[in-house]
Design a protein around this motif. Structure first.
Motif, PDB file in Angstrom:
ATOM      1  N   GLY A  98      -3.939  -5.160  -2.693  1.00  0.00           N
ATOM      2  CA  GLY A  98      -2.572  -4.848  -3.073  1.00  0.00           C
ATOM      3  C   GLY A  98      -2.350  -3.437  -3.565  1.00  0.00           C
ATOM      4  N   ALA A  99      -3.407  -2.629  -3.720  1.00  0.00           N
ATOM      5  CA  ALA A  99      -3.278  -1.244  -4.185  1.00  0.00           C
ATOM      6  C   ALA A  99      -3.462  -0.295  -3.008  1.00  0.00           C
ATOM      7  CB  ALA A  99      -4.312  -0.948  -5.265  1.00  0.00           C
ATOM      8  N   LEU A 100      -2.670   0.775  -2.997  1.00  0.00           N
ATOM      9  CA  LEU A 100      -2.746   1.739  -1.913  1.00  0.00           C
ATOM     10  C   LEU A 100      -4.108   2.425  -1.917  1.00  0.00           C
ATOM     11  CD1 LEU A 100      -1.267   3.198   0.378  1.00  0.00           C
ATOM     12  CD2 LEU A 100      -0.446   4.856  -1.308  1.00  0.00           C
ATOM     13  N   HIS A 101      -4.785   2.390  -0.746  1.00  0.00           N
ATOM     14  CA  HIS A 101      -6.115   2.991  -0.622  1.00  0.00           C
ATOM     15  C   HIS A 101      -6.101   4.267   0.212  1.00  0.00           C
ATOM     16  CE1 HIS A 101     -10.493   3.112  -0.430  1.00  0.00           C
ATOM     17  NE2 HIS A 101     -10.392   3.315   0.882  1.00  0.00           N
ATOM     18  N   ALA A 102      -5.262   4.311   1.260  1.00  0.00           N
ATOM     19  CA  ALA A 102      -5.256   5.485   2.134  1.00  0.00           C
ATOM     20  C   ALA A 102      -3.938   5.549   2.888  1.00  0.00           C
ATOM     21  CB  ALA A 102      -6.426   5.441   3.110  1.00  0.00           C
ATOM     22  N   ALA A 139       6.173   4.395  -5.787  1.00  0.00           N
ATOM     23  CA  ALA A 139       5.386   4.148  -6.999  1.00  0.00           C
ATOM     24  C   ALA A 139       3.902   4.088  -6.680  1.00  0.00           C
ATOM     25  CB  ALA A 139       5.849   2.841  -7.654  1.00  0.00           C
ATOM     26  N   GLU A 140       3.537   3.505  -5.545  1.00  0.00           N
ATOM     27  CA  GLU A 140       2.127   3.415  -5.167  1.00  0.00           C
ATOM     28  C   GLU A 140       1.537   4.799  -4.908  1.00  0.00           C
ATOM     29  OE1 GLU A 140       0.115   0.935  -5.110  1.00  0.00           O
ATOM     30  OE2 GLU A 140       1.531  -0.655  -5.561  1.00  0.00           O
ATOM     31  N   ILE A 141       2.324   5.671  -4.289  1.00  0.00           N
ATOM     32  CA  ILE A 141       1.838   7.032  -4.022  1.00  0.00           C
ATOM     33  C   ILE A 141       1.618   7.783  -5.332  1.00  0.00           C
ATOM     34  CG2 ILE A 141       2.553   9.266  -3.092  1.00  0.00           C
ATOM     35  CD1 ILE A 141       3.800   7.788  -0.763  1.00  0.00           C
ATOM     36  N   GLU A 142       2.553   7.655  -6.271  1.00  0.00           N
ATOM     37  CA  GLU A 142       2.402   8.325  -7.558  1.00  0.00           C
ATOM     38  C   GLU A 142       1.196   7.772  -8.320  1.00  0.00           C
ATOM     39  OE1 GLU A 142       4.148  10.721  -8.927  1.00  0.00           O
ATOM     40  OE2 GLU A 142       5.876  10.946  -7.617  1.00  0.00           O
ATOM     41  N   ARG A 143       1.041   6.460  -8.283  1.00  0.00           N
ATOM     42  CA  ARG A 143      -0.043   5.833  -9.030  1.00  0.00           C
ATOM     43  C   ARG A 143      -1.406   6.080  -8.392  1.00  0.00           C
ATOM     44  NH1 ARG A 143       2.525   1.560 -10.093  1.00  0.00           N
ATOM     45  NH2 ARG A 143       2.090   0.488  -8.143  1.00  0.00           N
ATOM     46  N   GLY A 144      -1.447   6.127  -7.077  1.00  0.00           N
ATOM     47  CA  GLY A 144      -2.734   6.278  -6.385  1.00  0.00           C
ATOM     48  C   GLY A 144      -3.186   7.707  -6.204  1.00  0.00           C
ATOM     49  N   GLY A 145      -2.371   8.691  -6.576  1.00  0.00           N
ATOM     50  CA  GLY A 145      -2.779  10.083  -6.467  1.00  0.00           C
ATOM     51  C   GLY A 145      -2.749  10.631  -5.055  1.00  0.00           C
ATOM     52  N   PHE A 146      -1.723  10.271  -4.275  1.00  0.00           N
ATOM     53  CA  PHE A 146      -1.605  10.762  -2.895  1.00  0.00           C
ATOM     54  C   PHE A 146      -0.504  11.821  -2.776  1.00  0.00           C
ATOM     55  CE2 PHE A 146      -3.527   6.592  -2.555  1.00  0.00           C
ATOM     56  CZ  PHE A 146      -4.539   6.790  -1.631  1.00  0.00           C
ATOM     57  N   GLN A 147      -0.272  12.600  -3.858  1.00  0.00           N
ATOM     58  CA  GLN A 147       0.809  13.587  -3.850  1.00  0.00           C
ATOM     59  C   GLN A 147       0.599  14.672  -2.800  1.00  0.00           C
ATOM     60  OE1 GLN A 147      -0.677  12.399  -6.510  1.00  0.00           O
ATOM     61  NE2 GLN A 147       0.846  11.734  -8.013  1.00  0.00           N
ATOM     62  N   ALA A 148      -0.647  14.911  -2.414  1.00  0.00           N
ATOM     63  CA  ALA A 148      -0.910  15.965  -1.428  1.00  0.00           C
ATOM     64  C   ALA A 148      -0.334  15.625  -0.059  1.00  0.00           C
ATOM     65  CB  ALA A 148      -2.410  16.216  -1.313  1.00  0.00           C
ATOM     66  N   GLN A 149      -0.054  14.368   0.204  1.00  0.00           N
ATOM     67  CA  GLN A 149       0.456  13.954   1.509  1.00  0.00           C
ATOM     68  C   GLN A 149       1.976  13.800   1.528  1.00  0.00           C
ATOM     69  OE1 GLN A 149      -2.885  10.802   1.838  1.00  0.00           O
ATOM     70  NE2 GLN A 149      -2.348  11.269   3.951  1.00  0.00           N
ATOM     71  N   VAL A 150       2.624  14.157   0.421  1.00  0.00           N
ATOM     72  CA  VAL A 150       4.080  14.072   0.356  1.00  0.00           C
ATOM     73  C   VAL A 150       4.627  15.338  -0.308  1.00  0.00           C
ATOM     74  CG1 VAL A 150       4.108  11.549   0.263  1.00  0.00           C
ATOM     75  CG2 VAL A 150       4.048  12.869  -1.869  1.00  0.00           C
ATOM     76  N   PRO A 175      21.161  12.549  -7.317  1.00  0.00           N
ATOM     77  CA  PRO A 175      20.220  12.672  -8.434  1.00  0.00           C
ATOM     78  C   PRO A 175      19.144  11.593  -8.394  1.00  0.00           C
ATOM     79  CG  PRO A 175      22.459  13.001  -9.196  1.00  0.00           C
ATOM     80  CD  PRO A 175      22.571  12.571  -7.764  1.00  0.00           C
ATOM     81  N   GLY A 176      17.919  11.995  -8.692  1.00  0.00           N
ATOM     82  CA  GLY A 176      16.773  11.085  -8.668  1.00  0.00           C
ATOM     83  C   GLY A 176      15.535  11.799  -8.144  1.00  0.00           C
ATOM     84  N   VAL A 177      14.460  11.022  -7.957  1.00  0.00           N
ATOM     85  CA  VAL A 177      13.197  11.542  -7.433  1.00  0.00           C
ATOM     86  C   VAL A 177      13.086  11.158  -5.959  1.00  0.00           C
ATOM     87  CG1 VAL A 177      10.688  11.507  -7.638  1.00  0.00           C
ATOM     88  CG2 VAL A 177      12.101  11.393  -9.698  1.00  0.00           C
ATOM     89  N   HIS A 178      12.814  12.137  -5.108  1.00  0.00           N
ATOM     90  CA  HIS A 178      12.739  11.927  -3.664  1.00  0.00           C
ATOM     91  C   HIS A 178      11.377  12.396  -3.152  1.00  0.00           C
ATOM     92  CE1 HIS A 178      17.167  11.297  -3.461  1.00  0.00           C
ATOM     93  NE2 HIS A 178      17.161  12.169  -4.457  1.00  0.00           N
ATOM     94  N   LEU A 179      10.778  11.584  -2.269  1.00  0.00           N
ATOM     95  CA  LEU A 179       9.498  11.934  -1.649  1.00  0.00           C
ATOM     96  C   LEU A 179       9.678  12.025  -0.137  1.00  0.00           C
ATOM     97  CD1 LEU A 179       6.948   9.683  -3.610  1.00  0.00           C
ATOM     98  CD2 LEU A 179       7.619  12.031  -4.079  1.00  0.00           C
ATOM     99  N   PHE A 180       9.002  12.994   0.463  1.00  0.00           N
ATOM    100  CA  PHE A 180       9.083  13.213   1.909  1.00  0.00           C
ATOM    101  C   PHE A 180       7.669  13.348   2.469  1.00  0.00           C
ATOM    102  CE2 PHE A 180      12.766  14.969  -0.197  1.00  0.00           C
ATOM    103  CZ  PHE A 180      13.819  14.413   0.516  1.00  0.00           C
ATOM    104  N   TRP A 181       7.472  12.796   3.664  1.00  0.00           N
ATOM    105  CA  TRP A 181       6.158  12.851   4.294  1.00  0.00           C
ATOM    106  C   TRP A 181       5.776  14.298   4.613  1.00  0.00           C
ATOM    107  CZ3 TRP A 181       3.753   8.628   3.428  1.00  0.00           C
ATOM    108  CH2 TRP A 181       4.356   7.385   3.560  1.00  0.00           C
ATOM    109  N   GLN A 182       4.515  14.615   4.345  1.00  0.00           N
ATOM    110  CA  GLN A 182       3.991  15.948   4.644  1.00  0.00           C
ATOM    111  C   GLN A 182       3.414  15.933   6.057  1.00  0.00           C
ATOM    112  OE1 GLN A 182       4.158  19.218   4.012  1.00  0.00           O
ATOM    113  NE2 GLN A 182       3.253  19.103   1.963  1.00  0.00           N
TER     114      GLN A 182
END
Length: 382
Positions: A98-102, A139-150, A175-182
């Motif tokens: 259930g946790a983001l791995h890759a 939330a999974e991306i923020e928690r799993g440390g995948f910021q380099a891919q967004v 207004p808010g937090v937005h993530l975009f694919w890198q």
């Protein structure tokens, strides 16, 4: 003793724990993938190679044989491995318990993990034109440390974000937090403040019609009502407003003399403000109050104006003084007329005079009665 039997029979013994797996090659070709337990492999006349993997320490397959194994033995790969690879125009995510791995964002990137290190789940999302990451995955991306891919963009309350991808405008962000694919395309978010704010133009030099050089300070209130138009119509809309204020007041003040400017300041503000509002409305700005805060004169001109003002005030004071003297004289004349027509009133005035004199001496002797005293007082006053 068992090792001796294995040696005599030409067998190789391989012992694997629950957290280990091994890739077995026989004569340079893939033979099997070994699971936990004891394995006795016939080795006589054969060349065996065993590559061990600790799947608890690293669930990802790290082997120089990975590419060949997936290509030559898909059956083994299907039974023991899980491969994450995104399709064209999609993002793929691999979850472990259930946790983001890759994450995989391109068909050319691939990740292979041991199936027994799971359980694993692969989820896929289409990558749209705006490259936005699904809300459920943020939330999974923020928690799993995948910021380099967004690419992360934060729009504060009272702001709007102008989204540009690859140099192409893609719309507004609330207004808010937005993530975009890198994905390799450049993602840019320009923040536009939509709240009211002040703009000051200080120290603007203006030449009036009678050739007096002034320095003026201008203040204005503005806000953006159409962020897309404001961003696309001009390079910097705040600089455009600054210049519009300069030009409008320079034209308006330059058409008037100094005296007209000082007398008609409110009208000057209204005329210049109307021009600025009409011009800024075309680029998506709303202009509130515009005011000519300060009019700063040269030193010698201030001295001249001060002398003029002083002379004007002195003349006004003289007029008021003459007016008061005339009123006082007219009042005395009216009083004299009343006394001439009314002897009783004259006697009362005489008594007031006597009272005034008596208050200034220690003693007063009356020789000929009150009437005689009053007559003497009248003669003395005459």
């Amino acid at each position: 003793m068992q090792w001796l039997i294995d040696w005599m029979l030409g067998r190789t013994r391989v012992l694997l724990s629950e957290t280990e797996r091994a890739i077995l090659l026989e004569n340079g070709r893939f033979k099997a993938i070994l699971g936990p337990g004891e394995h006795r492999l016939p080795a006589r006349g054969r060349s065996l190679a065993v590559e061990r993997h600790a799947i608890d320490a690293s669930p990802n397959l790290a082997s120089r044989f990975e590419r060949v194994l997936l290509r030559e033995r898909p059956d083994l790969a299907e039974a023991h491995l899980v491969t994450l690879q995104a399709g064209e125009g999609e993002a793929a995510a691999l979850f472990r318990d259930g946790a983001l791995h890759a994450l995989s964002l391109a068909p050319k990137t691939r990740l292979t993990v041991w199936r027994d290190a799971g359980p694993w789940e692969i989820r896929r999302w289409p990558i749209g034109e705006r490259l936005e990451v699904p809300e459920a995955l943020r939330a999974e991306i923020e928690r799993g440390g995948f910021q380099a891919q967004v690419v992360k963009a934060t729009v504060e309350p009272g702001q709007l974000g102008l989204l540009t991808i690859g140099g192409r405008h893609m719309g507004l962000l609330e207004p808010g937090v937005h993530l975009f694919w890198q994905t390799g395309r450049q993602v840019t978010v320009r923040l536009v403040d939509m709240r009211w704010r002040g703009v000051d133009v200080n120290g603007q030099e203006v030449l009036t019609r009678d050739r007096v050089t002034l320095r003026v300070n201008i203040a204005a209130q503005m806000r953006v009502v159409d962020a897309e138009r404001a961003a696309s119509a001009v390079r910097d809309f705040e600089d455009a407003l600054h210049r519009a204020l300069q030009f409008a007041f320079r034209r308006t003040l330059g058409a008037r003399t100094l005296d007209q400017l000082l007398e008609e300041k409110v009208h000057v503000d209204a005329e210049a403000a109307g021009k600025v509002r009409a011009e800024m409305a075309e680029i998506g700005l709303e202009i509130g109050e515009i005011a000519l805060k300060d009019v700063i004169l040269p030193g010698e001109m201030r001295e001249i104006l001060n002398r003029v003002v002083a002379a004007e005030k002195e003349a006004e004071a003289n007029v008021i003084r003459r007016r008061e003297e005339t009123a006082a004289t007219r009042s005395l004349l009216n009083t004299a007329k009343v006394m001439a027509e009314n002897p009783v009133m004259l006697r009362l005035k005489e008594l007031e005079a006597l009272e005034s004199i008596a208050g200034k001496v220690e003693s007063l002797t009356v020789h000929s009665g009150t009437r005689g005293l009053l007559d003497e007082v009248v003669r003395l006053q005459g």
